[in-house]
Write a protein that holds these residues in place. Structure first.
Motif, PDB file in Angstrom:
ATOM      1  N   THR A 139      -3.708  -4.809  -3.425  1.00  0.00           N
ATOM      2  CA  THR A 139      -3.358  -3.395  -3.337  1.00  0.00           C
ATOM      3  C   THR A 139      -3.429  -2.733  -4.706  1.00  0.00           C
ATOM      4  O   THR A 139      -3.953  -1.621  -4.840  1.00  0.00           O
ATOM      5  CB  THR A 139      -1.946  -3.236  -2.754  1.00  0.00           C
ATOM      6  OG1 THR A 139      -1.904  -3.870  -1.485  1.00  0.00           O
ATOM      7  CG2 THR A 139      -1.569  -1.792  -2.615  1.00  0.00           C
TER       8      THR A 139
ATOM      9  N   ARG B 191      -8.395   5.061  -8.908  1.00  0.00           N
ATOM     10  CA  ARG B 191      -8.051   5.950 -10.029  1.00  0.00           C
ATOM     11  C   ARG B 191      -9.163   5.992 -11.069  1.00  0.00           C
ATOM     12  O   ARG B 191      -9.458   7.042 -11.637  1.00  0.00           O
ATOM     13  CB  ARG B 191      -6.747   5.512 -10.681  1.00  0.00           C
ATOM     14  CG  ARG B 191      -5.532   6.039  -9.959  1.00  0.00           C
ATOM     15  CD  ARG B 191      -4.275   5.808 -10.766  1.00  0.00           C
ATOM     16  NE  ARG B 191      -3.352   5.146  -9.860  1.00  0.00           N
ATOM     17  CZ  ARG B 191      -2.663   4.064 -10.116  1.00  0.00           C
ATOM     18  NH1 ARG B 191      -2.740   3.495 -11.289  1.00  0.00           N
ATOM     19  NH2 ARG B 191      -1.878   3.534  -9.227  1.00  0.00           N
TER      20      ARG B 191
ATOM     21  N   SER C 147       0.830  -1.200   0.000  1.00  0.00           N
ATOM     22  CA  SER C 147       0.000   0.000   0.000  1.00  0.00           C
ATOM     23  C   SER C 147       0.869   1.256   0.000  1.00  0.00           C
ATOM     24  O   SER C 147       0.587   2.213  -0.714  1.00  0.00           O
ATOM     25  CB  SER C 147      -0.924   0.010   1.214  1.00  0.00           C
ATOM     26  OG  SER C 147      -1.816  -1.056   1.156  1.00  0.00           O
TER      27      SER C 147
ATOM     28  N   ASP D   5       1.707   4.190  -3.395  1.00  0.00           N
ATOM     29  CA  ASP D   5       1.691   5.646  -3.374  1.00  0.00           C
ATOM     30  C   ASP D   5       2.984   6.249  -3.909  1.00  0.00           C
ATOM     31  O   ASP D   5       2.987   7.378  -4.379  1.00  0.00           O
ATOM     32  CB  ASP D   5       1.466   6.154  -1.944  1.00  0.00           C
ATOM     33  CG  ASP D   5       0.067   5.869  -1.445  1.00  0.00           C
ATOM     34  OD1 ASP D   5      -0.830   5.674  -2.288  1.00  0.00           O
ATOM     35  OD2 ASP D   5      -0.127   5.841  -0.219  1.00  0.00           O
TER      36      ASP D   5
ATOM     37  N   SER E  45      -5.945   0.358  -5.814  1.00  0.00           N
ATOM     38  CA  SER E  45      -5.456   1.647  -6.316  1.00  0.00           C
ATOM     39  C   SER E  45      -5.944   1.916  -7.737  1.00  0.00           C
ATOM     40  O   SER E  45      -6.262   3.050  -8.080  1.00  0.00           O
ATOM     41  CB  SER E  45      -3.928   1.713  -6.245  1.00  0.00           C
ATOM     42  OG  SER E  45      -3.337   0.783  -7.107  1.00  0.00           O
TER      43      SER E  45
END
Length: 111
Positions: free
Chosen positions: A77, A85, A25, A29, A81
């Motif tokens: 993960t 998005r 995670s 980023d 994500s």
């Protein structure tokens, strides 16, 4: 296999996911999706090579390989994500997208 060895196989996966998911995670980023996938594939290849070159293939070797493969599996993960998005700026909700992606994953697994 003994009861202890079977218990080790079952518990090591949960422990690795407990550690692996937060790490991926944070990496999601910072790094790109391609970098995370490439590192995951590299670790999976190394774990399989470890099993291939092990002369004395026992429970310990299989457990070590399983540990690396589970800890280095970023699929949940990366899926999260990607969904976040995709829904950014749209009227669709996160739960709706994840529900349909889980359904598609299950149908794909059956095929």
């Amino acid at each position: 296999l003994t009861v202890l060895e079977i218990g080790s196989f079952k518990s090591v996966g949960l422990i690795c996911k407990l550690v692996g998911e937060p790490v991926f995670s944070l990496c999601a980023d910072v790094f790109s999706t391609n970098t995370i996938l490439a590192s995951s594939v590299a670790v999976h290849i190394l774990s399989m090579e470890y099993l291939r070159v092990s002369h004395n293939l026992g429970v310990r070797e299989v457990l070590i390989s399983k540990l690396f493969r589970i800890a280095c599996s970023p699929m949940q993960t990366l899926t999260t994500s990607t969904v976040l998005r995709l829904i950014q700026g749209s009227t669709q909700g996160y739960g709706e997208q994840r529900a349909f992606s889980s359904l598609a994953w299950g149908v794909g697994a059956l095929l």
